[in-house]
Design a protein around this motif. Structure first.
Motif, PDB file in Angstrom:
ATOM      1  N   LEU A  41    -151.374  -0.193  -0.142  1.00  0.00           N
ATOM      2  CA  LEU A  41    -151.917  -0.254  -1.499  1.00  0.00           C
ATOM      3  C   LEU A  41    -151.036  -1.077  -2.431  1.00  0.00           C
ATOM      4  N   SER A  42    -149.713  -0.995  -2.229  1.00  0.00           N
ATOM      5  CA  SER A  42    -148.791  -1.724  -3.106  1.00  0.00           C
ATOM      6  C   SER A  42    -148.935  -3.233  -2.967  1.00  0.00           C
ATOM      7  N   ARG A  43    -149.521  -3.677  -1.850  1.00  0.00           N
ATOM      8  CA  ARG A  43    -149.754  -5.109  -1.644  1.00  0.00           C
ATOM      9  C   ARG A  43    -151.193  -5.500  -1.981  1.00  0.00           C
ATOM     10  N   MET A  44    -152.048  -4.503  -2.177  1.00  0.00           N
ATOM     11  CA  MET A  44    -153.425  -4.764  -2.594  1.00  0.00           C
ATOM     12  C   MET A  44    -153.569  -4.760  -4.113  1.00  0.00           C
ATOM     13  N   TYR A  45    -152.838  -3.848  -4.744  1.00  0.00           N
ATOM     14  CA  TYR A  45    -152.993  -3.635  -6.185  1.00  0.00           C
ATOM     15  C   TYR A  45    -151.688  -3.937  -6.903  1.00  0.00           C
ATOM     16  N   ASN A  46    -151.804  -4.264  -8.212  1.00  0.00           N
ATOM     17  CA  ASN A  46    -150.609  -4.549  -8.999  1.00  0.00           C
ATOM     18  C   ASN A  46    -150.252  -3.366  -9.890  1.00  0.00           C
ATOM     19  N   ALA A  47    -149.165  -3.534 -10.653  1.00  0.00           N
ATOM     20  CA  ALA A  47    -148.678  -2.437 -11.492  1.00  0.00           C
ATOM     21  C   ALA A  47    -149.703  -2.019 -12.540  1.00  0.00           C
ATOM     22  N   GLU A  48    -150.447  -2.972 -13.076  1.00  0.00           N
ATOM     23  CA  GLU A  48    -151.450  -2.638 -14.086  1.00  0.00           C
ATOM     24  C   GLU A  48    -152.567  -1.785 -13.494  1.00  0.00           C
ATOM     25  N   ASP A  49    -152.960  -2.070 -12.253  1.00  0.00           N
ATOM     26  CA  ASP A  49    -153.988  -1.262 -11.585  1.00  0.00           C
ATOM     27  C   ASP A  49    -153.528   0.188 -11.418  1.00  0.00           C
ATOM     28  N   PHE A  50    -152.274   0.362 -10.981  1.00  0.00           N
ATOM     29  CA  PHE A  50    -151.743   1.716 -10.823  1.00  0.00           C
ATOM     30  C   PHE A  50    -151.588   2.418 -12.175  1.00  0.00           C
ATOM     31  N   GLY A  51    -151.302   1.653 -13.213  1.00  0.00           N
ATOM     32  CA  GLY A  51    -151.230   2.229 -14.549  1.00  0.00           C
ATOM     33  C   GLY A  51    -152.576   2.776 -14.996  1.00  0.00           C
ATOM     34  N   LEU A 258    -145.773   1.193 -17.472  1.00  0.00           N
ATOM     35  CA  LEU A 258    -146.484   2.411 -17.073  1.00  0.00           C
ATOM     36  C   LEU A 258    -146.788   2.387 -15.586  1.00  0.00           C
ATOM     37  N   GLY A 259    -147.223   1.223 -15.088  1.00  0.00           N
ATOM     38  CA  GLY A 259    -147.545   1.113 -13.664  1.00  0.00           C
ATOM     39  C   GLY A 259    -146.332   1.325 -12.777  1.00  0.00           C
ATOM     40  N   LEU A 260    -145.189   0.713 -13.133  1.00  0.00           N
ATOM     41  CA  LEU A 260    -143.964   0.876 -12.336  1.00  0.00           C
ATOM     42  C   LEU A 260    -143.466   2.316 -12.384  1.00  0.00           C
ATOM     43  N   TYR A 261    -143.463   2.902 -13.579  1.00  0.00           N
ATOM     44  CA  TYR A 261    -143.033   4.290 -13.748  1.00  0.00           C
ATOM     45  C   TYR A 261    -143.925   5.237 -12.941  1.00  0.00           C
ATOM     46  N   SER A 262    -145.240   5.078 -13.100  1.00  0.00           N
ATOM     47  CA  SER A 262    -146.177   6.002 -12.445  1.00  0.00           C
ATOM     48  C   SER A 262    -146.179   5.820 -10.935  1.00  0.00           C
ATOM     49  N   PHE A 263    -145.966   4.591 -10.465  1.00  0.00           N
ATOM     50  CA  PHE A 263    -145.913   4.341  -9.020  1.00  0.00           C
ATOM     51  C   PHE A 263    -144.753   5.118  -8.395  1.00  0.00           C
ATOM     52  N   GLY A 264    -143.570   4.987  -8.992  1.00  0.00           N
ATOM     53  CA  GLY A 264    -142.408   5.709  -8.475  1.00  0.00           C
ATOM     54  C   GLY A 264    -142.542   7.205  -8.634  1.00  0.00           C
ATOM     55  N   TYR A 265    -143.036   7.636  -9.780  1.00  0.00           N
ATOM     56  CA  TYR A 265    -143.179   9.069 -10.050  1.00  0.00           C
ATOM     57  C   TYR A 265    -144.147   9.708  -9.064  1.00  0.00           C
ATOM     58  N   ARG A 266    -145.264   9.019  -8.804  1.00  0.00           N
ATOM     59  CA  ARG A 266    -146.267   9.556  -7.881  1.00  0.00           C
ATOM     60  C   ARG A 266    -145.694   9.693  -6.475  1.00  0.00           C
ATOM     61  N   LEU A 267    -144.934   8.700  -6.037  1.00  0.00           N
ATOM     62  CA  LEU A 267    -144.345   8.761  -4.710  1.00  0.00           C
ATOM     63  C   LEU A 267    -143.334   9.898  -4.594  1.00  0.00           C
ATOM     64  N   TRP A 335    -141.655  -4.015  -6.555  1.00  0.00           N
ATOM     65  CA  TRP A 335    -141.591  -2.588  -6.863  1.00  0.00           C
ATOM     66  C   TRP A 335    -140.152  -2.054  -6.884  1.00  0.00           C
ATOM     67  N   ALA A 336    -139.162  -2.943  -6.874  1.00  0.00           N
ATOM     68  CA  ALA A 336    -137.761  -2.503  -6.885  1.00  0.00           C
ATOM     69  C   ALA A 336    -137.428  -1.712  -8.152  1.00  0.00           C
ATOM     70  N   MET A 337    -137.962  -2.151  -9.298  1.00  0.00           N
ATOM     71  CA  MET A 337    -137.679  -1.453 -10.555  1.00  0.00           C
ATOM     72  C   MET A 337    -138.294  -0.055 -10.563  1.00  0.00           C
ATOM     73  N   ALA A 338    -139.404   0.109  -9.868  1.00  0.00           N
ATOM     74  CA  ALA A 338    -139.985   1.455  -9.746  1.00  0.00           C
ATOM     75  C   ALA A 338    -139.009   2.379  -9.036  1.00  0.00           C
ATOM     76  N   PHE A 340    -135.708   1.998  -9.067  1.00  0.00           N
ATOM     77  CA  PHE A 340    -134.609   2.239 -10.005  1.00  0.00           C
ATOM     78  C   PHE A 340    -134.975   3.326 -11.009  1.00  0.00           C
ATOM     79  N   TYR A 341    -136.183   3.269 -11.525  1.00  0.00           N
ATOM     80  CA  TYR A 341    -136.641   4.320 -12.452  1.00  0.00           C
ATOM     81  C   TYR A 341    -136.668   5.679 -11.746  1.00  0.00           C
ATOM     82  N   SER A 342    -136.998   5.687 -10.467  1.00  0.00           N
ATOM     83  CA  SER A 342    -137.028   6.932  -9.696  1.00  0.00           C
ATOM     84  C   SER A 342    -135.632   7.528  -9.547  1.00  0.00           C
ATOM     85  N   GLN A 343    -134.634   6.670  -9.394  1.00  0.00           N
ATOM     86  CA  GLN A 343    -133.254   7.154  -9.317  1.00  0.00           C
ATOM     87  C   GLN A 343    -132.864   7.890 -10.596  1.00  0.00           C
ATOM     88  N   ILE A 344    -133.263   7.345 -11.719  1.00  0.00           N
ATOM     89  CA  ILE A 344    -132.953   7.979 -13.007  1.00  0.00           C
ATOM     90  C   ILE A 344    -133.648   9.329 -13.125  1.00  0.00           C
TER      91      ILE A 344
END
Length: 426
Positions: A41-51, A258-267, A335-338, A340-344
């Motif tokens: 999914l991460s290669r099908m959709y972008n951060a805005e889609d996940f947002g 929002l997309g990067l944050y939510s992607f990491g948070y969901r995982l 998705w590297a920044m996602a 990093f946000y997950s580490q925090i």
């Protein structure tokens, strides 16, 4: 006796461990399915889609907690199963009526809602919100009923079917209607599948259906009226406290953040949720049994708390160290920044993982005022952080760091309060 046989014997002797094992096995599969397809999914959709998906899920999940007045939480409390079944029927009926009302509200105020939420990308899908809310609410009510009657095998099966249907649809729909509509559509249709298996058994048992009486439903609704009166406002504050980032990050920091944050948070919530949700259901039932017998729930509380810490600590420690490079390798460099946000967020998620299970004891003791006060503090702390970020113009990393530290401390205090309740000290 071999170690394997000793382990099996221990499981067979402990009803709690046995029931938890059944649910965890089913939930593990249910959570591993979306986790396994995420690199696709991460290669099908972008951060805005996940947002956009996150915003839609937040609205529907948030609504599902209110359309039935939170009566689903009372389903496990009566000693008689037919009382629980009547509460189930009342809860689903109330959710259906409320969802119909909500549809007309969205129809009348559609454009103002879109403008307030900045939700142009899911504008059409807002009309499907009441349907998905009803499906989620019915699923929650059915889950609590089957928890009450200890039908944990069926619960595990329904979780696998629900997760599998959602994951498969989100991949297949990409080839017919790529982008936001495929993610949101797959999620929406997938919710129906989870209810079907749990409903089937009721149509085979005429005695259960005949036990539904209007007078009995109404009497039970009045008996547990504290749930809509106190628990529903508490839940509203809880959901606002937890979901404010999903609602406000878009206007504050943009759809990509929002997309990067939510992607990491969901995982991150997938592996913790498969244990937490399963243990929470069994813990609620076991704590209720202990309370009925002894007036306390201290024994089961201590046992479950230790297990959660031992299971959760290694995972979240590894997460805090390795999330960024792992995300970049598995899901793609974008998705590297996602990661990093997950580490925090890792300390916060560990504290929430433990406390979310232990807080079930508050429902057993019907400590509605404590629930309301603690959720009010959660909402105020979260809102204060957003206000400070806005006026002090914090960048997102600073905002997320303050957010994580503040709520970690909050959940530690909250968990201590649940321990006091379980031991009947307050």
């Amino acid at each position: 006796m071999s170690l394997l046989k000793k382990f099996q014997a221990k499981i067979n002797r402990s009803e709690f461990v046995r029931n938890t094992a059944v649910l965890v096995s089913g939930t593990t599969i249910a959570q591993l399915l979306p986790l396994a397809i995420t690199p696709i999914l991460s290669r099908m959709y972008n951060a805005e889609d996940f947002g956009a998906l996150t915003l839609f899920m937040t609205i529907t999940i948030w609504g599902s907690y209110f359309v039935n007045g939170r009566y689903e939480l009372a389903i496990v409390l009566p000693k008689k199963d037919d009382y629980s079944f009547n509460l189930l029927a009342f809860s689903v009926l109330l959710a259906a009526v409320s969802s119909v009302f909500l549809f007309f509200v969205i129809w009348i105020f559609h454009q103002p809602i879109v403008n307030v939420l900045n939700a142009q990308n899911i504008s059409t899908w807002l009309f499907f919100v009441p349907i998905v809310i009803f499906l989620l609410s019915a699923y929650n009510s059915l889950t609590y009923y089957h928890t009450k009657v200890k039908n944990f095998k069926l619960l595990a099966q329904s979780q696998v079917v629900r997760s599998g249907a959602t994951s498969l649809l989100q991949i297949l729909l990409f080839f017919t209607n790529s982008g936001i509509m495929a993610l949101v559509g797959g999620y929406s249709v997938g919710q129906l599948s989870g209810n079907l298996g749990m409903l089937k058994m009721f149509f085979k048992d005429n005695a259960l259906l005949k036990s539904i009486k209007k007078a009995k439903m109404w009497a039970l609704a009045k008996r547990y009226k504290r749930f809509p009166q106190v628990q529903m406002p508490s839940t509203m504050l809880n959901r606002l406290g937890n979901d404010l980032p999903n609602l406000l990050l878009n206007p504050f920091y943009g759809a990509d953040i929002l997309g990067l944050y939510s992607f990491g948070y969901r995982l991150l919530t997938i592996p913790s949720a498969f244990i937490g949700a399963s243990v929470s259901n069994v813990f609620l039932q076991a704590a209720t049994d202990e309370y009925h017998k002894t007036g306390k729930s201290s024994k089961i509380y201590t046992s479950v708390f230790k297990k959660l810490v031992l299971v959760g600590a290694p995972f979240f420690i590894v997460l805090a160290i390795t999330a960024k490079p792992v995300f970049a390798f598995v899901f793609g460099k974008q998705w590297a920044m996602a990661g990093f946000y997950s580490q925090i967020l890792s300390p916060l998620l560990f504290a929430r993982f433990v406390t979310s299970v232990m807080s079930s004891v508050l429902y057993v003791f019907e400590k509605h005022k404590i629930i309301f006060i603690t959720q009010l503090f959660l909402f105020l702390i979260t809102l204060s952080i957003f206000v400070a970020a806005h006026f002090l113009k914090w960048n997102f990393v600073l905002f997320l760091s303050v957010f994580s530290i503040s709520l970690t401390l909050y959940y530690i205090v909250y968990c201590f309060i649940t321990w006091l309740v379980a031991n009947k000290k307050i």
